[in-house]
Design a protein around this motif. Structure first.
Motif, PDB file in Angstrom:
ATOM      1  N   LEU A 130      32.040 -16.085  16.393  1.00  0.00           N
ATOM      2  CA  LEU A 130      33.173 -15.763  17.260  1.00  0.00           C
ATOM      3  C   LEU A 130      32.759 -15.744  18.727  1.00  0.00           C
ATOM      4  N   SER A 131      31.487 -15.481  18.988  1.00  0.00           N
ATOM      5  CA  SER A 131      31.019 -15.406  20.375  1.00  0.00           C
ATOM      6  C   SER A 131      30.910 -16.778  21.032  1.00  0.00           C
ATOM      7  N   THR A 132      30.987 -17.847  20.241  1.00  0.00           N
ATOM      8  CA  THR A 132      30.892 -19.183  20.831  1.00  0.00           C
ATOM      9  C   THR A 132      32.198 -19.617  21.500  1.00  0.00           C
ATOM     10  N   GLY A 133      33.235 -18.832  21.349  1.00  0.00           N
ATOM     11  CA  GLY A 133      34.503 -19.156  21.990  1.00  0.00           C
ATOM     12  C   GLY A 133      35.376 -20.046  21.117  1.00  0.00           C
ATOM     13  N   PRO A 134      36.681 -20.106  21.420  1.00  0.00           N
ATOM     14  CA  PRO A 134      37.623 -20.869  20.585  1.00  0.00           C
ATOM     15  C   PRO A 134      37.254 -22.337  20.435  1.00  0.00           C
ATOM     16  N   LEU A 135      36.873 -22.984  21.530  1.00  0.00           N
ATOM     17  CA  LEU A 135      36.541 -24.403  21.442  1.00  0.00           C
ATOM     18  C   LEU A 135      35.292 -24.627  20.601  1.00  0.00           C
ATOM     19  N   GLY A 136      34.308 -23.752  20.758  1.00  0.00           N
ATOM     20  CA  GLY A 136      33.101 -23.874  19.970  1.00  0.00           C
ATOM     21  C   GLY A 136      33.356 -23.648  18.493  1.00  0.00           C
ATOM     22  N   VAL A 137      34.215 -22.676  18.181  1.00  0.00           N
ATOM     23  CA  VAL A 137      34.548 -22.400  16.786  1.00  0.00           C
ATOM     24  C   VAL A 137      35.282 -23.586  16.175  1.00  0.00           C
ATOM     25  N   VAL A 138      36.305 -24.094  16.884  1.00  0.00           N
ATOM     26  CA  VAL A 138      37.086 -25.219  16.368  1.00  0.00           C
ATOM     27  C   VAL A 138      36.205 -26.450  16.179  1.00  0.00           C
ATOM     28  N   GLY A 139      35.400 -26.760  17.184  1.00  0.00           N
ATOM     29  CA  GLY A 139      34.522 -27.924  17.083  1.00  0.00           C
ATOM     30  C   GLY A 139      33.516 -27.779  15.955  1.00  0.00           C
ATOM     31  N   GLY A 140      32.923 -26.592  15.838  1.00  0.00           N
ATOM     32  CA  GLY A 140      31.953 -26.364  14.777  1.00  0.00           C
ATOM     33  C   GLY A 140      32.571 -26.452  13.398  1.00  0.00           C
ATOM     34  N   LEU A 141      33.788 -25.917  13.244  1.00  0.00           N
ATOM     35  CA  LEU A 141      34.456 -25.968  11.943  1.00  0.00           C
ATOM     36  C   LEU A 141      34.871 -27.391  11.577  1.00  0.00           C
ATOM     37  N   ILE A 142      35.253 -28.183  12.567  1.00  0.00           N
ATOM     38  CA  ILE A 142      35.593 -29.578  12.288  1.00  0.00           C
ATOM     39  C   ILE A 142      34.355 -30.324  11.777  1.00  0.00           C
ATOM     40  N   VAL A 143      33.228 -30.123  12.455  1.00  0.00           N
ATOM     41  CA  VAL A 143      31.988 -30.778  12.015  1.00  0.00           C
ATOM     42  C   VAL A 143      31.594 -30.287  10.628  1.00  0.00           C
ATOM     43  N   ASP A 197      31.599 -14.872   7.837  1.00  0.00           N
ATOM     44  CA  ASP A 197      32.237 -14.453   9.082  1.00  0.00           C
ATOM     45  C   ASP A 197      33.701 -14.893   9.129  1.00  0.00           C
ATOM     46  N   ASP A 198      34.544 -14.026   9.614  1.00  0.00           N
ATOM     47  CA  ASP A 198      35.973 -14.327   9.752  1.00  0.00           C
ATOM     48  C   ASP A 198      36.176 -15.108  11.049  1.00  0.00           C
ATOM     49  N   LEU A 199      35.774 -16.372  11.016  1.00  0.00           N
ATOM     50  CA  LEU A 199      35.735 -17.169  12.248  1.00  0.00           C
ATOM     51  C   LEU A 199      37.117 -17.469  12.817  1.00  0.00           C
ATOM     52  N   VAL A 200      38.129 -17.505  11.966  1.00  0.00           N
ATOM     53  CA  VAL A 200      39.467 -17.846  12.454  1.00  0.00           C
ATOM     54  C   VAL A 200      40.362 -16.610  12.534  1.00  0.00           C
ATOM     55  N   ARG A 201      39.762 -15.435  12.321  1.00  0.00           N
ATOM     56  CA  ARG A 201      40.546 -14.185  12.278  1.00  0.00           C
ATOM     57  C   ARG A 201      41.770 -14.391  11.387  1.00  0.00           C
ATOM     58  N   ALA A 202      41.483 -14.606  10.119  1.00  0.00           N
ATOM     59  CA  ALA A 202      42.485 -15.077   9.168  1.00  0.00           C
ATOM     60  C   ALA A 202      43.735 -14.219   9.121  1.00  0.00           C
ATOM     61  N   GLN A 203      43.595 -12.903   9.246  1.00  0.00           N
ATOM     62  CA  GLN A 203      44.750 -12.014   9.117  1.00  0.00           C
ATOM     63  C   GLN A 203      45.426 -11.699  10.447  1.00  0.00           C
ATOM     64  N   HIS A 204      44.996 -12.348  11.513  1.00  0.00           N
ATOM     65  CA  HIS A 204      45.623 -12.115  12.817  1.00  0.00           C
ATOM     66  C   HIS A 204      47.041 -12.664  12.827  1.00  0.00           C
ATOM     67  N   ILE A 205      47.993 -11.849  13.270  1.00  0.00           N
ATOM     68  CA  ILE A 205      49.409 -12.244  13.281  1.00  0.00           C
ATOM     69  C   ILE A 205      49.685 -13.091  14.520  1.00  0.00           C
ATOM     70  N   LEU A 206      50.081 -14.320  14.288  1.00  0.00           N
ATOM     71  CA  LEU A 206      50.420 -15.209  15.403  1.00  0.00           C
ATOM     72  C   LEU A 206      51.798 -14.882  15.964  1.00  0.00           C
ATOM     73  N   PHE A 207      52.780 -14.792  15.074  1.00  0.00           N
ATOM     74  CA  PHE A 207      54.139 -14.441  15.481  1.00  0.00           C
ATOM     75  C   PHE A 207      54.910 -13.977  14.254  1.00  0.00           C
ATOM     76  N   THR A 208      56.078 -13.432  14.504  1.00  0.00           N
ATOM     77  CA  THR A 208      56.924 -12.921  13.432  1.00  0.00           C
ATOM     78  C   THR A 208      58.292 -13.562  13.534  1.00  0.00           C
ATOM     79  N   VAL A 209      58.793 -14.060  12.422  1.00  0.00           N
ATOM     80  CA  VAL A 209      60.114 -14.685  12.368  1.00  0.00           C
ATOM     81  C   VAL A 209      60.968 -13.937  11.352  1.00  0.00           C
ATOM     82  N   GLY A 210      61.990 -13.252  11.839  1.00  0.00           N
ATOM     83  CA  GLY A 210      62.868 -12.520  10.927  1.00  0.00           C
ATOM     84  C   GLY A 210      62.141 -11.498  10.087  1.00  0.00           C
ATOM     85  N   GLY A 211      61.109 -10.906  10.630  1.00  0.00           N
ATOM     86  CA  GLY A 211      60.337  -9.915   9.901  1.00  0.00           C
ATOM     87  C   GLY A 211      59.221 -10.505   9.059  1.00  0.00           C
TER      88      GLY A 211
END
Length: 354
Positions: free
Chosen positions: A110-123, A182-196
């Motif tokens: 998580l300390s590598t930052g969003p771009l580093g996480v995304v790039g690393g996970l793609i690879v 490691d929870d690299l994508v913060r799986a349970q993080h709420i992005l948004f809520t639609v109608g509850g």
């Protein structure tokens, strides 16, 4: 001399006949809607609205997306050579392990930052897909191809044997206990809520990877020359061979595609559940094969539909009934669907063994 005519006795309309006719026409729909509609009615009657059941279905779709990717591998292989590749679930497990190992090797945190996480996970995901694809091709070349003319039981038992081999590889790799990642994508993080209804990172991850992969795969099978070769081989291998199709290469390609999907599913599973285990392939394989049969073995869209349906059944059962009953409920659904539609929801006619 005129032949005597025998009067045909009219069938009496009875409540039992009427019930049989009704179930024959609408039984499948009743089975599919029983759980969600039943609990939806319960929620509305209790004054809670539909938010809860919609949340269950949303979670079920994202969880079912993982089963769908694994189910595709089963339906591809069975559609081509009519083999239940029991090792496929453990190929998926290896995909999770490779993904976990790769983002550790690449230093993705998580300390590598969003771009580093995304790039690393793609690879890591690409390497996991390639590794699982190559592993699946190797299994076909070493274990299944020499037994192609053997009795059906021989390759079936060989597939079970390879499943145990891969399980032991996983056991030696990370040990016998579930291994947290490691929870690299913060799986349970709420992005948004639609109608509850809460949309979390894990939902976007599962659906955002599965949908493009399925679209690309279906397009490849339906629109490309190699895809047409796969469909021709599935319909009649000998006729395909006479038409100049390299059947061995086509079958290897099928295993490659199934392995690629399993590798992607392995990455999603590790990030979605933040844990990997050497026995995860057994459960995933059982569920995914059930999804393939439920949707119609040999049908790609059917495998995806079956995976999503099982994901929804599991989520509703875990949340509303009891997780210990979930496997029984899933297989009860499978049995009922087979009763009303033996070929599966989107099943196609398969070639008969000659």
């Amino acid at each position: 001399m005129e032949a005597a005519s025998i009067p045909v006795r009219a069938t009496r309309a009875t409540p039992l006949n009427a019930l049989q006719a009704f179930l024959s026409r609408y039984g499948l729909i009743i089975v599919l809607l029983a759980l969600p509609v039943g609990f939806a009615v319960h929620d509305v009657a209790s004054g809670h609205g539909l938010t809860h059941i919609i949340q269950n279905l949303k979670d079920g779709v994202s969880n079912g997306a993982i089963w769908a990717l694994v189910a595709i591998g089963y339906t591809l292989v069975y559609g081509i050579i009519e083999l239940i590749n029991f090792a496929h679930g453990d190929v998926f497990m290896i995909g999770s392990f490779v993904s976990f190992a790769m983002w550790g090797t690449l230093g993705v945190t998580l300390s590598t930052g969003p771009l580093g996480v995304v790039g690393g996970l793609i690879v890591a995901g690409l390497i996991a897909m390639i590794a699982c694809g190559a592993l699946n091709v190797m299994i076909e070349r070493v274990a299944y191809r020499p037994l192609r003319g053997a009795p059906k039981l021989a390759p079936l038992i060989t597939a079970v044997g390879f499943s145990f081999i891969l399980q032991n590889v996983g056991l030696e790799w990370l040990g016998g206990s579930p291994h947290g990642v490691d929870d690299l994508v913060r799986a349970q993080h709420i992005l948004f809520t639609v109608g509850g209804v809460q949309i979390i990172n894990a939902d976007v991850l599962a659906i955002g990877i599965t949908v493009p992969l399925v679209i690309v795969l279906v397009t490849f099978v339906n629109r490309t020359r190699l895809g047409r070769a796969m469909r021709a081989t599935a319909q009649d291998p000998e006729a395909a061979r006479l038409m100049g199709i390299n059947v061995d290469v086509t079958i290897s390609l099928t295993f490659l595609l199934g392995g690629l999907m399993a590798g992607a599913a392995g990455l999603i599973y590790a990030l979605y559940n933040t844990t990997v285990w050497f026995q995860q392939g057994f459960e995933a394989g059982l569920i995914a094969f059930t999804a393939a049969v439920m949707g119609g073995i040999g049908n790609l869209q059917g495998a995806v539909l079956g995976g999503v349906i099982i994901g929804c059944i599991q989520q509703i059962s875990d949340d509303r009934i009891n997780s210990t009953w979930t496997p029984a409920i899933v297989f009860a659904y499978l049995i009922l669907i087979m009763v009303f539609r033996p070929q599966g929801l989107l099943g196609e006619e398969t070639r008969e063994a000659g």
